[in-house]
Design a protein around this motif. Structure first.
Motif, PDB file in Angstrom:
ATOM      1  N   GLY A 141       0.807  -1.371   0.043  1.00  0.00           N
ATOM      2  CA  GLY A 141       0.044  -0.097  -0.024  1.00  0.00           C
ATOM      3  C   GLY A 141       0.764   1.223   0.131  1.00  0.00           C
ATOM      4  O   GLY A 141       1.888   1.210  -0.584  1.00  0.00           O
ATOM      5  N   PHE A 142       0.187   2.076   0.838  1.00  0.00           N
ATOM      6  CA  PHE A 142       0.892   3.586   0.784  1.00  0.00           C
ATOM      7  C   PHE A 142       1.271   4.283   1.834  1.00  0.00           C
ATOM      8  O   PHE A 142       0.189   3.765   3.105  1.00  0.00           O
ATOM      9  CB  PHE A 142       0.024   4.577   0.118  1.00  0.00           C
ATOM     10  N   ARG A 143       2.185   4.804   2.343  1.00  0.00           N
ATOM     11  CA  ARG A 143       2.593   5.318   3.654  1.00  0.00           C
ATOM     12  C   ARG A 143       3.234   6.818   3.621  1.00  0.00           C
ATOM     13  O   ARG A 143       4.188   6.887   2.948  1.00  0.00           O
ATOM     14  CB  ARG A 143       3.608   4.365   4.650  1.00  0.00           C
ATOM     15  N   TYR A 144       2.468   7.652   4.325  1.00  0.00           N
ATOM     16  CA  TYR A 144       3.131   9.130   4.333  1.00  0.00           C
ATOM     17  C   TYR A 144       3.261   9.233   5.545  1.00  0.00           C
ATOM     18  O   TYR A 144       2.715   9.116   6.730  1.00  0.00           O
ATOM     19  CB  TYR A 144       1.523   9.865   4.017  1.00  0.00           C
ATOM     20  N   HIS A 145       4.705   9.837   5.660  1.00  0.00           N
ATOM     21  CA  HIS A 145       5.255  10.455   7.069  1.00  0.00           C
ATOM     22  C   HIS A 145       5.734  11.708   6.802  1.00  0.00           C
ATOM     23  O   HIS A 145       6.396  12.082   5.921  1.00  0.00           O
ATOM     24  CB  HIS A 145       6.499   9.507   7.223  1.00  0.00           C
ATOM     25  N   HIS A 146       5.292  12.485   7.826  1.00  0.00           N
ATOM     26  CA  HIS A 146       5.221  14.019   8.024  1.00  0.00           C
ATOM     27  C   HIS A 146       6.110  14.395   9.216  1.00  0.00           C
ATOM     28  O   HIS A 146       5.680  14.039  10.251  1.00  0.00           O
ATOM     29  CB  HIS A 146       4.199  14.596   7.787  1.00  0.00           C
ATOM     30  N   SER A 147       7.219  14.925   9.166  1.00  0.00           N
ATOM     31  CA  SER A 147       8.056  15.281  10.328  1.00  0.00           C
ATOM     32  C   SER A 147       7.489  16.683  10.800  1.00  0.00           C
ATOM     33  O   SER A 147       7.440  17.524  10.159  1.00  0.00           O
ATOM     34  CB  SER A 147       9.513  15.336  10.097  1.00  0.00           C
ATOM     35  N   LEU A 148       7.002  16.632  12.196  1.00  0.00           N
ATOM     36  CA  LEU A 148       6.576  17.876  12.801  1.00  0.00           C
ATOM     37  C   LEU A 148       7.357  18.768  13.363  1.00  0.00           C
ATOM     38  O   LEU A 148       7.099  19.694  14.069  1.00  0.00           O
ATOM     39  CB  LEU A 148       5.280  17.686  13.554  1.00  0.00           C
ATOM     40  N   GLY A 149       8.828  18.222  13.531  1.00  0.00           N
ATOM     41  CA  GLY A 149       9.773  18.943  14.184  1.00  0.00           C
ATOM     42  C   GLY A 149       9.954  18.442  15.763  1.00  0.00           C
ATOM     43  O   GLY A 149       9.194  18.052  16.215  1.00  0.00           O
ATOM     44  N   GLN A 150      11.398  18.548  16.118  1.00  0.00           N
ATOM     45  CA  GLN A 150      11.630  17.955  17.528  1.00  0.00           C
ATOM     46  C   GLN A 150      11.113  16.720  17.724  1.00  0.00           C
ATOM     47  O   GLN A 150      10.787  16.394  18.777  1.00  0.00           O
ATOM     48  CB  GLN A 150      10.927  19.055  18.527  1.00  0.00           C
ATOM     49  N   GLY A 151      11.372  15.932  16.678  1.00  0.00           N
ATOM     50  CA  GLY A 151      11.105  14.473  16.914  1.00  0.00           C
ATOM     51  C   GLY A 151       9.512  14.208  16.816  1.00  0.00           C
ATOM     52  O   GLY A 151       9.213  12.773  16.650  1.00  0.00           O
ATOM     53  N   ARG A 152       8.650  14.937  16.872  1.00  0.00           N
ATOM     54  CA  ARG A 152       7.198  14.773  16.617  1.00  0.00           C
ATOM     55  C   ARG A 152       7.080  14.371  15.077  1.00  0.00           C
ATOM     56  O   ARG A 152       7.513  14.850  14.201  1.00  0.00           O
ATOM     57  CB  ARG A 152       6.485  16.065  17.032  1.00  0.00           C
ATOM     58  N   SER A 153       5.796  13.481  14.963  1.00  0.00           N
ATOM     59  CA  SER A 153       5.562  13.197  13.429  1.00  0.00           C
ATOM     60  C   SER A 153       4.296  12.502  13.340  1.00  0.00           C
ATOM     61  O   SER A 153       3.723  12.207  14.309  1.00  0.00           O
ATOM     62  CB  SER A 153       6.592  11.977  13.117  1.00  0.00           C
TER      63      SER A 153
END
Length: 380
Positions: A141-153
């Motif tokens: 399938g599909f996987r989307y990963h978005h980094s929100l900064g300071q280790g958050r995601s």
């Protein structure tokens, strides 16, 4: 499952994806190979003595990255003592990176780990470093990963068990929000996936499993603590799962050169309606771990998962840079099943590694089962 298509469709689809990967790969660099070969022999006693010999292999093709694209292609195969051979694509995906986000398309691993050995809130059923063995859930399938900064995601996942999907309910969906802070790691995750009757492969999917919960990991001085709280729901039942675990390490021996590592965890389904074995029916696609049933420890532990609770203790000693010795205890209270196991691993040099396992189990009828196994691995 994806990539188990019949006749020429499997070959054509596989070749198409390989050619796509090669197109994005750096054509000035040669493709390199790596992987491992394993030969396992085991002796198991129940009502009679059973001796088995099996082999497994894994080969990975390493491509140079092209711009923001990262291809990966891994094959795995197995051969049992009856002469039955299997060949499967373990990973075949293309990942596109841009700034603080990436999108992965294809057959890929998905791991929502938080320090637990058994992760019931993973997108599949995650097992991390159980007697030095790790199993990551895989999807098509599909996987989307978005980094929100300071280790958050933030992670979003969509998976399918077959290439032709007629209904949106045949798809799987998942999301994980990770919010680490000073001295702790907190995550919220949810998934909605088709589930099938693993005892009858001819049955069509007619149910879906919803899981939602939170997990945490926090160090209290030298003691590591972690846990999770989850809600599980299908069309005819639901349950609440609670898990708690600790890990601790210290040094022993002359000059304190040997490290001892202790990890213990316990989970319980509070309403006694579900168990970890229920997750084995998740229809999320992806390649299975071939030849896994040949391990005595895995076969005995699988029976323990089919209960309302589970206690696990793993105590190991790093003897030197190359050798590790450990013991594990598994037990549950519903049928009073227990398992005591030991394992030893050592690097022999030249890419070779040897592993020995010994197991003693007691079933619900108070009968004892014995098993030993050895595995020789070669990494290249």
């Amino acid at each position: 499952m994806f990539f188990k298509l019949k006749n020429n469709y499997k070959l054509l689809l596989t070749l198409f994806l390989i050619i796509t990967f090669l197109f994005f790969a750096d054509k000035t660099a040669a493709v390199e190979l790596g992987g491992k070969l394993e030969l396992e022999s085991s002796l198991f006693y129940d009502d009679s003595v059973e001796l088995s010999l099996s082999g497994r292999s894994e080969v990975e093709f390493f491509f140079a990255d092209y711009s923001n694209f990262e291809p990966r292609f891994v094959l795995q195969s197995s051969l049992d003592d009856d002469g039955q051979a299997e060949l499967e694509i373990k990973y075949l995906y293309l990942r596109h990176r841009k700034d603080n986000k990436n999108l992965t398309i294809g057959r890929q691993p998905v791991s929502w780990s938080y320090g637990a050995i058994i992760n019931l809130l993973d997108y599949g059923l995650g097992i991390d470093d159980l007697a030095s063995d790790t199993i990551e859930p895989g999807i098509d399938g599909f996987r989307y990963h978005h980094s929100l900064g300071q280790g958050r995601s933030l992670q979003l996942v969509t998976s399918f068990s077959e290439l032709n999907v007629d209904d949106w309910e045949e798809l799987g969906y998942g999301a994980r929000l990770r919010l680490p802070g000073s001295g702790y790691d907190l995550s919220f995750q949810a998934s909605y996936q088709p589930i099938s009757d693993i005892e009858n492969e001819n049955d069509e999917n007619n149910d879906n499993l919803l899981r939602a919960g939170m997990s945490y990991n926090r160090d209290i001085r030298d003691l590591g603590t972690y846990g999770s709280l989850g809600y599980f729901s299908s069309s005819d039942t639901d349950d609440i799962m609670l898990q708690f675990g600790i890990d601790y390490s210290w040094m022993i021996g002359d000059l304190r050169r040997r490290q001892v590592f202790l990890q213990a965890e316990y989970y319980r389904f509070l309403r006694d309606n579900l168990s970890a074995a229920y997750l084995a029916g998740l229809d999320i696609g992806g390649a299975e771990e071939l030849g896994g049933d040949s391990s005595t420890a895995e076969g005995l532990a699988a029976a323990l998962f089919d209960n309302r609770d589970f206690l696990l203790i793993d105590l190991s000693v790093q003897l030197d840079h190359f050798s590790k010795l450990g013991v594990i205890f598994m037990g549950e209270s519903q049928d009073n099943r227990k398992l005591l196991g030991s394992y030893y691993t050592s690097e022999l040099g030249g890419g070779f590694e040897i592993r020995f396992d010994g197991n003693l189990a007691k079933n619900e009828e108070d009968d004892y089962l014995y098993g030993i196994s050895s595995t020789l691995s070669y990494y290249f």
